[in-house]
Design an enzyme around this catalytic site. Sequence first.
Site, mmCIF file in Angstrom:
data_model
loop_
_atom_site.group_PDB
_atom_site.id
_atom_site.type_symbol
_atom_site.label_atom_id
_atom_site.label_comp_id
_atom_site.label_asym_id
_atom_site.label_seq_id
_atom_site.Cartn_x
_atom_site.Cartn_y
_atom_site.Cartn_z
ATOM 1 N NE ARG A 291 31.697 65.951 -18.551
ATOM 2 C CZ ARG A 291 31.425 64.416 -19.548
ATOM 3 N NH1 ARG A 291 30.553 63.785 -19.256
ATOM 4 N NH2 ARG A 291 31.516 64.541 -20.547
ATOM 5 C CE LYS B 206 43.183 70.871 -8.202
ATOM 6 N NZ LYS B 206 41.842 70.751 -7.677
ATOM 7 C CE LYS C 21 42.008 73.406 -3.412
ATOM 8 N NZ LYS C 21 40.912 73.666 -5.025
ATOM 9 C CD GLU D 131 44.042 70.043 -3.969
ATOM 10 O OE1 GLU D 131 43.546 70.120 -5.142
ATOM 11 O OE2 GLU D 131 42.563 69.843 -3.378
HETATM 12 P P1 13P Z 1 36.681 70.371 -2.269
HETATM 13 O O1 13P Z 1 36.787 72.042 -2.164
HETATM 14 O O2 13P Z 1 35.689 69.737 -2.553
HETATM 15 O O3 13P Z 1 37.894 69.608 -1.456
HETATM 16 O O4 13P Z 1 37.994 70.296 -3.482
HETATM 17 C C1 13P Z 1 38.889 71.267 -3.795
HETATM 18 C C2 13P Z 1 39.455 70.735 -4.701
HETATM 19 O O5 13P Z 1 39.699 71.674 -5.835
HETATM 20 C C3 13P Z 1 40.435 69.758 -4.909
HETATM 21 O O6 13P Z 1 41.013 69.145 -5.740
#
Ligand code: 13P
Length: 359
Positions: free
Chosen positions: A46, A136, A219, A177
Amino acid sequence: MIGQRVLDTAGALVAGGKGLLAMDESNSTCNKRFAAAGIPQTEEARRAYRELIVTTRGLAEFISGAILYDETIRQRKRDGTSFVKVLTDAGIIPGIKVDIGAKDLAGHPGEKVTEGLDGLRGRLEEYAGMGARFAKWRAVIAIGDGLPSRGCVVANAQALARYAALCQEAGLVPVVEPEVLMAGDHTLERCREVTEDVLRTVFDQLYLQRVTLEGMILKPNMVLPGLACPRQETVDEVADATVRCLLRVVPGAVPGIAFLSGGQSGELASARLNAMHVRFEWPETRLPWALAFSFARAIQRPALGIWGGDEAHRIEAQRALIHRAKCNGAALRGEYDAALEGTSSATAGTPSSTIAAAG
Ligand code: 13P
């Protein structure tokens, strides 16, 4: 009152035709993707993969900020330089995922609520001390028979708002998000209806928790038909439905909207983002906020496959990564064209505005 630095960071994340790179997969999500690509699921693998990403030359031309994960923000290049320093030196703002995942919501079969509020104030302080300037939190909303429930939408919106207020208190920009998932056979219209309701609820809660809208980034998902829906709208139809939905519910005080990709192919995500800019920003903008991207899979997927855990493929993988970043940068100027993908792409040669949304 939030500080000027939070406002400046929020503006910088969506300025200059750039977007965010989400590289904040939790260890279990990262391991799942590694397993699918035949890569050993170790901390060193990772780390090496994340080193490949952060050392990609030229990334800052298209990427304003990178979202890290708790393990990643503590990791270093093989030469000992921290990833935070590598990013900051390149002109990329480091951010951090701070939720601890979506868990089953009691009393609501098939629905989840995102957790991570306990102890969040202390964790935000620690991450800010390590150099993070934004954070986030992802909530997931499923569409299905009788779903989403009001209880699920409200619980997730409240958590997002409480997280956002704590971020601003800590001097970090919240990237809020709420993801309406693509899984299912629902129509684009159903996705629009749910996305609109979810975003209204999220903004209600953001007001209640006294979040300063000028110091946050939204987001969201694009408005899309379910993956199993027989009718798949064109790129232009998706662009129109998405932007019209956002215009109805996202206050103009929000500086930027950065879409997640949600499992769309890289080409489709770029084409749809491009169409939004072509159709709503030309000849002059009709949008109150910047429209950008915050993709994980739609930027990383080809690079991960090429790397495959083998350092001999690092340069080629970095080339694939910068290619997707560049395509998305072009989309923000309305200049993406499927021809940019070269002959290997499934969408090559098809004008972006006519590519059917193949999901
Ligand atoms: P994806 O663009 O793969 O949907 O991932 C965005 C993301 O930050 C998911 O939390």
